[in-house]
Design a protein around this motif. Structure first.
Motif, PDB file in Angstrom:
ATOM      1  N   PRO A 148       0.831  -1.203   0.000  1.00 53.01           N
ATOM      2  CA  PRO A 148       0.000   0.000   0.000  1.00 53.01           C
ATOM      3  C   PRO A 148       0.867   1.255   0.000  1.00 53.01           C
ATOM      4  CG  PRO A 148       0.132  -0.912   2.212  1.00 53.01           C
ATOM      5  CD  PRO A 148       0.852  -1.876   1.316  1.00 53.01           C
ATOM      6  N   PRO A 149       0.723   2.149  -0.970  1.00 54.82           N
ATOM      7  CA  PRO A 149       1.451   3.419  -0.931  1.00 54.82           C
ATOM      8  C   PRO A 149       1.050   4.218   0.306  1.00 54.82           C
ATOM      9  CG  PRO A 149       0.491   3.035  -3.098  1.00 54.82           C
ATOM     10  CD  PRO A 149      -0.104   2.017  -2.170  1.00 54.82           C
ATOM     11  N   PRO A 150       1.896   5.111   0.774  1.00 55.59           N
ATOM     12  CA  PRO A 150       1.551   5.911   1.964  1.00 55.59           C
ATOM     13  C   PRO A 150       0.239   6.670   1.824  1.00 55.59           C
ATOM     14  CG  PRO A 150       3.889   6.146   1.436  1.00 55.59           C
ATOM     15  CD  PRO A 150       3.274   5.367   0.309  1.00 55.59           C
ATOM     16  N   GLN A 151      -0.039   7.173   0.601  1.00 55.68           N
ATOM     17  CA  GLN A 151      -1.297   7.908   0.405  1.00 55.68           C
ATOM     18  C   GLN A 151      -2.500   6.995   0.604  1.00 55.68           C
ATOM     19  OE1 GLN A 151       1.258   7.714  -1.746  1.00 55.68           O
ATOM     20  NE2 GLN A 151       1.496   9.560  -2.963  1.00 55.68           N
TER      21      GLN A 151
ATOM     22  N   SER B  96       5.620  12.691  -5.388  1.00 58.61           N
ATOM     23  CA  SER B  96       4.400  11.940  -5.679  1.00 58.61           C
ATOM     24  C   SER B  96       3.411  12.813  -6.458  1.00 58.61           C
ATOM     25  CB  SER B  96       3.762  11.478  -4.365  1.00 58.61           C
ATOM     26  OG  SER B  96       3.267  12.597  -3.651  1.00 58.61           O
ATOM     27  N   PRO B  97       2.349  12.199  -7.016  1.00 56.34           N
ATOM     28  CA  PRO B  97       1.351  12.977  -7.755  1.00 56.34           C
ATOM     29  C   PRO B  97       0.686  14.074  -6.935  1.00 56.34           C
ATOM     30  CG  PRO B  97       1.125  10.659  -8.276  1.00 56.34           C
ATOM     31  CD  PRO B  97       2.120  10.747  -7.144  1.00 56.34           C
ATOM     32  N   ASP B  98       0.641  13.914  -5.601  1.00 57.27           N
ATOM     33  CA  ASP B  98       0.067  14.967  -4.766  1.00 57.27           C
ATOM     34  C   ASP B  98       1.143  15.903  -4.227  1.00 57.27           C
ATOM     35  OD1 ASP B  98       1.221  13.216  -3.017  1.00 57.27           O
ATOM     36  OD2 ASP B  98      -0.539  12.939  -1.753  1.00 57.27           O
ATOM     37  N   ASN B  99       2.306  15.903  -4.900  1.00 58.94           N
ATOM     38  CA  ASN B  99       3.400  16.847  -4.636  1.00 58.94           C
ATOM     39  C   ASN B  99       4.036  16.702  -3.260  1.00 58.94           C
ATOM     40  OD1 ASN B  99       1.156  18.798  -6.346  1.00 58.94           O
ATOM     41  ND2 ASN B  99       3.159  18.397  -7.229  1.00 58.94           N
ATOM     42  N   ARG B 100       4.001  15.485  -2.731  1.00 59.53           N
ATOM     43  CA  ARG B 100       4.752  15.183  -1.511  1.00 59.53           C
ATOM     44  C   ARG B 100       6.053  14.494  -1.902  1.00 59.53           C
ATOM     45  NH1 ARG B 100       0.999  12.003   2.645  1.00 59.53           N
ATOM     46  NH2 ARG B 100       2.933  12.117   3.842  1.00 59.53           N
ATOM     47  N   TRP B 101       7.093  14.732  -1.110  1.00 62.19           N
ATOM     48  CA  TRP B 101       8.391  14.132  -1.382  1.00 62.19           C
ATOM     49  C   TRP B 101       8.649  12.982  -0.416  1.00 62.19           C
ATOM     50  CZ3 TRP B 101      11.903  14.918  -5.258  1.00 62.19           C
ATOM     51  CH2 TRP B 101      11.654  16.012  -6.103  1.00 62.19           C
ATOM     52  N   TYR B 102       9.249  11.916  -0.948  1.00 64.73           N
ATOM     53  CA  TYR B 102       9.629  10.748  -0.157  1.00 64.73           C
ATOM     54  C   TYR B 102      11.079  10.409  -0.483  1.00 64.73           C
ATOM     55  CZ  TYR B 102       4.597  10.187   0.427  1.00 64.73           C
ATOM     56  OH  TYR B 102       3.272  10.398   0.729  1.00 64.73           O
ATOM     57  N   ALA B 103      11.717   9.704   0.445  1.00 66.95           N
ATOM     58  CA  ALA B 103      13.115   9.300   0.238  1.00 66.95           C
ATOM     59  C   ALA B 103      13.252   7.810   0.496  1.00 66.95           C
ATOM     60  CB  ALA B 103      14.035  10.088   1.172  1.00 66.95           C
TER      61      ALA B 103
ATOM     62  N   MET C 252       5.806   3.192  -6.153  1.00 68.15           N
ATOM     63  CA  MET C 252       5.690   4.642  -6.020  1.00 68.15           C
ATOM     64  C   MET C 252       6.337   5.349  -7.209  1.00 68.15           C
ATOM     65  SD  MET C 252       6.458   4.968  -1.925  1.00 68.15           S
ATOM     66  CE  MET C 252       6.323   6.765  -1.873  1.00 68.15           C
ATOM     67  N   GLU C 253       7.447   4.794  -7.697  1.00 67.70           N
ATOM     68  CA  GLU C 253       8.121   5.362  -8.867  1.00 67.70           C
ATOM     69  C   GLU C 253       7.191   5.438 -10.073  1.00 67.70           C
ATOM     70  OE1 GLU C 253      12.864   4.195  -8.751  1.00 67.70           O
ATOM     71  OE2 GLU C 253      11.430   2.843  -9.700  1.00 67.70           O
ATOM     72  N   SER C 254       6.356   4.418 -10.228  1.00 65.53           N
ATOM     73  CA  SER C 254       5.535   4.315 -11.438  1.00 65.53           C
ATOM     74  C   SER C 254       4.579   5.492 -11.591  1.00 65.53           C
ATOM     75  CB  SER C 254       4.763   3.002 -11.432  1.00 65.53           C
ATOM     76  OG  SER C 254       3.810   2.974 -10.381  1.00 65.53           O
ATOM     77  N   ASP C 255       4.240   6.163 -10.476  1.00 67.47           N
ATOM     78  CA  ASP C 255       3.324   7.302 -10.530  1.00 67.47           C
ATOM     79  C   ASP C 255       4.017   8.630 -10.243  1.00 67.47           C
ATOM     80  OD1 ASP C 255       1.093   5.590 -10.925  1.00 67.47           O
ATOM     81  OD2 ASP C 255       1.054   5.166  -8.785  1.00 67.47           O
ATOM     82  N   ALA C 256       5.319   8.598  -9.978  1.00 68.95           N
ATOM     83  CA  ALA C 256       6.027   9.796  -9.518  1.00 68.95           C
ATOM     84  C   ALA C 256       6.124  10.860 -10.605  1.00 68.95           C
ATOM     85  CB  ALA C 256       7.421   9.418  -9.031  1.00 68.95           C
ATOM     86  N   LEU C 257       6.183  12.112 -10.153  1.00 72.70           N
ATOM     87  CA  LEU C 257       6.403  13.232 -11.069  1.00 72.70           C
ATOM     88  C   LEU C 257       7.890  13.447 -11.320  1.00 72.70           C
ATOM     89  CD1 LEU C 257       3.901  15.829  -9.539  1.00 72.70           C
ATOM     90  CD2 LEU C 257       3.492  14.205 -11.400  1.00 72.70           C
ATOM     91  N   ALA C 258       8.708  13.174 -10.304  1.00 72.26           N
ATOM     92  CA  ALA C 258      10.151  13.367 -10.412  1.00 72.26           C
ATOM     93  C   ALA C 258      10.868  12.301  -9.597  1.00 72.26           C
ATOM     94  CB  ALA C 258      10.548  14.764  -9.910  1.00 72.26           C
TER      95      ALA C 258
ATOM     96  N   LEU D 141      11.618   5.397 -17.832  1.00 71.56           N
ATOM     97  CA  LEU D 141      12.128   6.591 -18.497  1.00 71.56           C
ATOM     98  C   LEU D 141      11.367   6.895 -19.785  1.00 71.56           C
ATOM     99  CD1 LEU D 141      15.979   6.102 -18.016  1.00 71.56           C
ATOM    100  CD2 LEU D 141      14.405   7.473 -16.640  1.00 71.56           C
ATOM    101  N   GLU D 142      10.600   5.929 -20.285  1.00 70.44           N
ATOM    102  CA  GLU D 142       9.822   6.113 -21.502  1.00 70.44           C
ATOM    103  C   GLU D 142       8.356   6.433 -21.200  1.00 70.44           C
ATOM    104  OE1 GLU D 142      11.694   5.919 -24.061  1.00 70.44           O
ATOM    105  OE2 GLU D 142      13.421   4.889 -23.165  1.00 70.44           O
ATOM    106  N   ARG D 143       8.028   6.542 -19.928  1.00 69.09           N
ATOM    107  CA  ARG D 143       6.639   6.678 -19.516  1.00 69.09           C
ATOM    108  C   ARG D 143       5.994   7.955 -20.048  1.00 69.09           C
ATOM    109  NH1 ARG D 143       5.627   8.301 -13.538  1.00 69.09           N
ATOM    110  NH2 ARG D 143       5.574  10.306 -14.593  1.00 69.09           N
ATOM    111  N   LYS D 144       4.702   7.859 -20.324  1.00 66.92           N
ATOM    112  CA  LYS D 144       3.903   9.028 -20.669  1.00 66.92           C
ATOM    113  C   LYS D 144       2.745   9.116 -19.694  1.00 66.92           C
ATOM    114  CE  LYS D 144       5.031   9.029 -25.602  1.00 66.92           C
ATOM    115  NZ  LYS D 144       4.499   8.992 -26.974  1.00 66.92           N
ATOM    116  N   PRO D 145       2.548  10.251 -19.011  1.00 62.27           N
ATOM    117  CA  PRO D 145       3.371  11.459 -19.070  1.00 62.27           C
ATOM    118  C   PRO D 145       4.781  11.195 -18.540  1.00 62.27           C
ATOM    119  CG  PRO D 145       1.865  11.584 -17.223  1.00 62.27           C
ATOM    120  CD  PRO D 145       1.475  10.362 -18.008  1.00 62.27           C
TER     121      PRO D 145
END
Length: 271
Positions: free
Chosen positions: A53-56, A216-223, A94-100, A149-153
Protein backbone atom coordinates in the motif's frame (compact mmCIF):
# COMPACT_ATOMS: atom_id res chain seq x y z
CA UNK A 1 15.01 -12.50 -4.34
CA UNK A 2 13.85 -15.99 -3.65
CA UNK A 3 13.88 -15.26 0.08
CA UNK A 4 11.19 -12.57 -0.38
CA UNK A 5 7.89 -14.14 -1.44
CA UNK A 6 5.64 -11.97 -3.60
CA UNK A 7 2.73 -12.44 -1.23
CA UNK A 8 4.08 -12.12 2.31
CA UNK A 9 2.16 -12.87 5.51
CA UNK A 10 2.34 -9.23 6.61
CA UNK A 11 0.93 -8.03 3.29
CA UNK A 12 -1.90 -10.55 3.57
CA UNK A 13 -2.60 -9.41 7.13
CA UNK A 14 -2.71 -5.76 6.09
CA UNK A 15 -5.04 -6.61 3.21
CA UNK A 16 -7.38 -8.47 5.54
CA UNK A 17 -7.50 -5.49 7.89
CA UNK A 18 -8.52 -3.17 5.04
CA UNK A 19 -11.08 -5.65 3.72
CA UNK A 20 -12.71 -6.18 7.12
CA UNK A 21 -12.93 -2.44 7.78
CA UNK A 22 -14.26 -1.78 4.28
CA UNK A 23 -17.00 -4.37 4.70
CA UNK A 24 -17.81 -3.02 8.16
CA UNK A 25 -18.33 0.37 6.51
CA UNK A 26 -20.72 -1.23 4.02
CA UNK A 27 -18.55 -0.37 1.01
CA UNK A 28 -17.82 -2.43 -2.07
CA UNK A 29 -14.39 -2.23 -3.66
CA UNK A 30 -15.95 -0.13 -6.43
CA UNK A 31 -17.32 2.33 -3.85
CA UNK A 32 -14.13 2.35 -1.78
CA UNK A 33 -11.73 2.95 -4.69
CA UNK A 34 -12.74 6.61 -5.34
CA UNK A 35 -12.42 7.40 -1.64
CA UNK A 36 -8.74 6.38 -1.61
CA UNK A 37 -8.18 7.71 -5.16
CA UNK A 38 -6.85 4.40 -6.49
CA UNK A 39 -8.28 1.99 -9.05
CA UNK A 40 -10.48 -0.96 -8.12
CA UNK A 41 -7.69 -3.22 -9.39
CA UNK A 42 -5.21 -1.58 -7.01
CA UNK A 43 -7.62 -1.92 -4.07
CA UNK A 44 -8.18 -5.60 -4.88
CA UNK A 45 -4.45 -6.25 -5.14
CA UNK A 46 -3.78 -4.63 -1.77
CA UNK A 47 -6.61 -6.55 -0.08
CA UNK A 48 -5.27 -9.80 -1.53
CA UNK A 49 -1.78 -9.05 -0.21
CA UNK A 50 -0.22 -8.78 -3.67
CA UNK A 51 0.73 -5.09 -3.62
CA UNK A 52 2.33 -2.82 -1.05
CA UNK A 53 0.00 0.00 0.00
CA UNK A 54 1.45 3.42 -0.93
CA UNK A 55 1.55 5.91 1.96
CA UNK A 56 -1.30 7.91 0.40
CA UNK A 57 -3.48 4.79 0.34
CA UNK A 58 -2.84 4.17 4.03
CA UNK A 59 -3.77 7.74 5.03
CA UNK A 60 -6.89 7.86 2.84
CA UNK A 61 -8.07 4.40 3.89
CA UNK A 62 -7.66 5.34 7.55
CA UNK A 63 -9.84 8.40 7.06
CA UNK A 64 -12.40 6.82 4.73
CA UNK A 65 -12.95 3.78 6.95
CA UNK A 66 -12.74 5.59 10.31
CA UNK A 67 -10.09 3.02 11.17
CA UNK A 68 -9.36 4.28 14.71
CA UNK A 69 -5.65 3.99 13.93
CA UNK A 70 -5.85 0.33 12.93
CA UNK A 71 -4.90 0.85 9.26
CA UNK A 72 -1.87 2.97 10.11
CA UNK A 73 -0.82 0.52 12.82
CA UNK A 74 -0.97 -2.37 10.34
CA UNK A 75 1.08 -0.34 7.84
CA UNK A 76 3.76 0.26 10.47
CA UNK A 77 4.16 -3.49 10.78
CA UNK A 78 4.92 -3.61 7.06
CA UNK A 79 7.53 -0.87 7.42
CA UNK A 80 9.45 -2.87 10.03
CA UNK A 81 9.87 -5.93 7.83
CA UNK A 82 13.53 -6.48 6.96
CA UNK A 83 14.55 -7.29 3.43
CA UNK A 84 15.56 -5.05 0.56
CA UNK A 85 13.31 -6.80 -1.94
CA UNK A 86 10.08 -6.04 -0.09
CA UNK A 87 11.01 -2.41 0.49
CA UNK A 88 12.11 -1.92 -3.09
CA UNK A 89 8.86 -3.32 -4.47
CA UNK A 90 7.03 -0.61 -2.58
CA UNK A 91 9.42 2.07 -3.83
CA UNK A 92 9.18 0.77 -7.40
CA UNK A 93 5.39 1.05 -7.22
CA UNK A 94 5.69 4.64 -6.02
CA UNK A 95 8.12 5.36 -8.87
CA UNK A 96 5.54 4.31 -11.44
CA UNK A 97 3.32 7.30 -10.53
CA UNK A 98 6.03 9.80 -9.52
CA UNK A 99 6.40 13.23 -11.07
CA UNK A 100 10.15 13.37 -10.41
CA UNK A 101 12.87 10.94 -9.35
CA UNK A 102 16.32 11.91 -8.06
CA UNK A 103 19.08 9.35 -7.46
CA UNK A 104 22.56 9.58 -5.97
CA UNK A 105 24.69 6.42 -6.15
CA UNK A 106 28.18 5.65 -4.89
CA UNK A 107 28.12 1.84 -5.15
CA UNK A 108 26.74 0.85 -8.54
CA UNK A 109 25.32 2.58 -11.61
CA UNK A 110 21.57 3.05 -10.95
CA UNK A 111 19.38 0.29 -12.35
CA UNK A 112 17.49 2.70 -14.61
CA UNK A 113 20.75 3.47 -16.41
CA UNK A 114 22.26 -0.01 -16.59
CA UNK A 115 22.83 -2.05 -19.72
CA UNK A 116 21.96 -5.72 -19.85
CA UNK A 117 25.64 -6.73 -19.78
CA UNK A 118 26.46 -4.42 -16.86
CA UNK A 119 23.43 -5.63 -14.90
CA UNK A 120 24.49 -9.21 -15.52
CA UNK A 121 28.05 -8.51 -14.32
CA UNK A 122 26.81 -6.80 -11.15
CA UNK A 123 24.25 -9.52 -10.38
CA UNK A 124 26.78 -12.31 -10.90
CA UNK A 125 29.40 -10.61 -8.72
CA UNK A 126 27.41 -10.35 -5.50
CA UNK A 127 27.09 -13.50 -3.29
CA UNK A 128 25.35 -15.81 -2.80
CA UNK A 129 26.27 -17.65 -5.99
CA UNK A 130 23.38 -17.65 -8.48
CA UNK A 131 22.67 -20.01 -11.36
CA UNK A 132 21.96 -18.74 -14.87
CA UNK A 133 18.20 -18.77 -14.36
CA UNK A 134 18.40 -16.63 -11.23
CA UNK A 135 20.76 -14.15 -12.90
CA UNK A 136 18.54 -13.89 -15.96
CA UNK A 137 15.41 -13.31 -13.88
CA UNK A 138 17.01 -10.50 -11.88
CA UNK A 139 18.50 -8.86 -14.96
CA UNK A 140 15.18 -9.06 -16.82
CA UNK A 141 13.38 -7.38 -13.92
CA UNK A 142 15.95 -4.59 -13.83
CA UNK A 143 15.74 -4.01 -17.57
CA UNK A 144 11.94 -3.96 -17.46
CA UNK A 145 12.02 -1.25 -14.80
CA UNK A 146 14.03 1.00 -17.16
CA UNK A 147 10.84 1.52 -19.18
CA UNK A 148 9.98 4.12 -16.53
CA UNK A 149 12.13 6.59 -18.50
CA UNK A 150 9.82 6.11 -21.50
CA UNK A 151 6.64 6.68 -19.52
CA UNK A 152 3.90 9.03 -20.67
CA UNK A 153 3.37 11.46 -19.07
CA UNK A 154 7.15 11.65 -18.66
CA UNK A 155 8.94 11.53 -15.33
CA UNK A 156 11.68 14.11 -14.65
CA UNK A 157 14.85 12.35 -13.50
CA UNK A 158 18.15 13.44 -12.03
CA UNK A 159 21.10 11.09 -11.50
CA UNK A 160 24.36 11.78 -9.69
CA UNK A 161 26.88 8.95 -9.85
CA UNK A 162 30.46 8.68 -8.68
CA UNK A 163 33.21 8.61 -11.31
CA UNK A 164 34.67 5.59 -9.51
CA UNK A 165 31.69 3.51 -10.67
CA UNK A 166 32.81 3.98 -14.27
CA UNK A 167 36.53 3.69 -13.56
CA UNK A 168 35.95 0.39 -11.76
CA UNK A 169 35.45 -1.37 -15.10
CA UNK A 170 32.76 -3.78 -13.93
CA UNK A 171 32.43 -6.55 -16.49
CA UNK A 172 35.56 -5.55 -18.40
CA UNK A 173 36.46 -2.91 -21.03
CA UNK A 174 33.77 -3.82 -23.57
CA UNK A 175 31.00 -3.81 -20.98
CA UNK A 176 32.27 -0.48 -19.64
CA UNK A 177 32.46 1.05 -23.12
CA UNK A 178 28.93 -0.11 -23.88
CA UNK A 179 27.77 1.30 -20.54
CA UNK A 180 29.36 4.68 -21.29
CA UNK A 181 27.69 4.80 -24.70
CA UNK A 182 24.40 4.01 -23.01
CA UNK A 183 24.89 6.74 -20.41
CA UNK A 184 25.75 9.27 -23.09
CA UNK A 185 22.63 8.37 -25.03
CA UNK A 186 20.39 8.47 -21.96
CA UNK A 187 21.82 11.80 -20.81
CA UNK A 188 20.69 13.54 -24.01
CA UNK A 189 17.03 12.82 -23.32
CA UNK A 190 14.85 15.75 -22.31
CA UNK A 191 13.75 14.12 -19.03
CA UNK A 192 17.17 12.81 -17.90
CA UNK A 193 19.85 14.86 -16.14
CA UNK A 194 23.11 13.01 -15.47
CA UNK A 195 25.94 14.40 -13.38
CA UNK A 196 29.23 12.75 -12.47
CA UNK A 197 30.83 13.32 -9.07
CA UNK A 198 34.56 13.58 -9.83
CA UNK A 199 37.15 11.53 -7.99
CA UNK A 200 38.64 14.67 -6.47
CA UNK A 201 35.92 16.51 -4.60
CA UNK A 202 36.93 17.36 -1.01
CA UNK A 203 33.58 19.03 -0.30
CA UNK A 204 31.20 16.10 -0.57
CA UNK A 205 27.69 15.79 0.92
CA UNK A 206 27.17 12.11 0.13
CA UNK A 207 29.23 10.50 2.87
CA UNK A 208 26.13 8.93 4.44
CA UNK A 209 25.62 6.80 1.35
CA UNK A 210 23.23 6.52 -1.60
CA UNK A 211 19.79 8.05 -1.59
CA UNK A 212 16.74 8.32 -3.80
CA UNK A 213 14.03 10.97 -3.74
CA UNK A 214 10.70 11.17 -5.51
CA UNK A 215 7.82 13.59 -5.82
CA UNK A 216 4.40 11.94 -5.68
CA UNK A 217 1.35 12.98 -7.75
CA UNK A 218 0.07 14.97 -4.77
CA UNK A 219 3.40 16.85 -4.64
CA UNK A 220 4.75 15.18 -1.51
CA UNK A 221 8.39 14.13 -1.38
CA UNK A 222 9.63 10.75 -0.16
CA UNK A 223 13.12 9.30 0.24
CA UNK A 224 14.56 5.83 0.07
CA UNK A 225 17.94 4.59 1.28
CA UNK A 226 19.30 1.08 1.31
CA UNK A 227 22.18 -0.95 2.68
CA UNK A 228 23.50 -4.47 2.44
CA UNK A 229 20.33 -6.39 3.37
CA UNK A 230 17.68 -3.82 3.98
CA UNK A 231 16.02 -0.64 2.81
CA UNK A 232 14.30 2.31 4.44
CA UNK A 233 11.41 4.34 3.06
CA UNK A 234 11.36 7.82 4.60
CA UNK A 235 8.10 9.77 4.71
CA UNK A 236 8.59 12.07 7.71
CA UNK A 237 8.72 15.63 6.26
CA UNK A 238 11.59 16.72 8.51
CA UNK A 239 13.76 13.75 7.54
CA UNK A 240 12.85 14.13 3.88
CA UNK A 241 13.81 17.81 4.08
CA UNK A 242 17.30 16.85 5.29
CA UNK A 243 17.73 14.50 2.35
CA UNK A 244 16.48 17.12 -0.10
CA UNK A 245 19.09 19.52 1.26
CA UNK A 246 21.79 16.90 0.82
CA UNK A 247 20.76 16.16 -2.74
CA UNK A 248 20.71 19.86 -3.61
CA UNK A 249 24.25 20.17 -2.25
CA UNK A 250 25.40 17.11 -4.20
CA UNK A 251 24.06 18.68 -7.38
CA UNK A 252 26.19 21.75 -6.81
CA UNK A 253 29.29 19.64 -6.09
CA UNK A 254 29.03 17.31 -9.08
CA UNK A 255 30.13 18.19 -12.61
CA UNK A 256 27.59 19.90 -14.84
CA UNK A 257 25.70 17.63 -17.26
CA UNK A 258 27.84 18.79 -20.18
CA UNK A 259 31.12 18.42 -18.27
CA UNK A 260 29.90 14.99 -17.15
CA UNK A 261 29.43 13.91 -20.77
CA UNK A 262 32.88 15.22 -21.63
CA UNK A 263 34.39 13.17 -18.80
CA UNK A 264 32.57 10.05 -19.97
CA UNK A 265 33.94 10.52 -23.48
CA UNK A 266 37.49 10.89 -22.13
CA UNK A 267 37.15 7.70 -20.07
CA UNK A 268 35.77 5.87 -23.10
CA UNK A 269 38.67 7.07 -25.23
CA UNK A 270 41.18 5.71 -22.72
CA UNK A 271 39.72 2.18 -22.72
Amino acid sequence: MTDEPDCSDSLKAFGEVVKVLRRRAGLTQEEFAPLVQYSVTMVASIEQGRRFPPPQFVDRAEDALDGMGVVRAAAKHLSRRPGLASWFRQWAQMESDALALWTYECRVVPGLLQTDAYARAVTSSVPPVKDEEQVSEQVAARMARASLLERKPPIATSFIIEQALIDRGTGGPEVTKDLINHLLERSTRFNVELQIMPLHQPDHSGFDGPLMMLESPDNRWYAYAEGQRGGLLVADPKEVSIMLQRYAKLRSQALTPEDSRSLLRRIRGAL
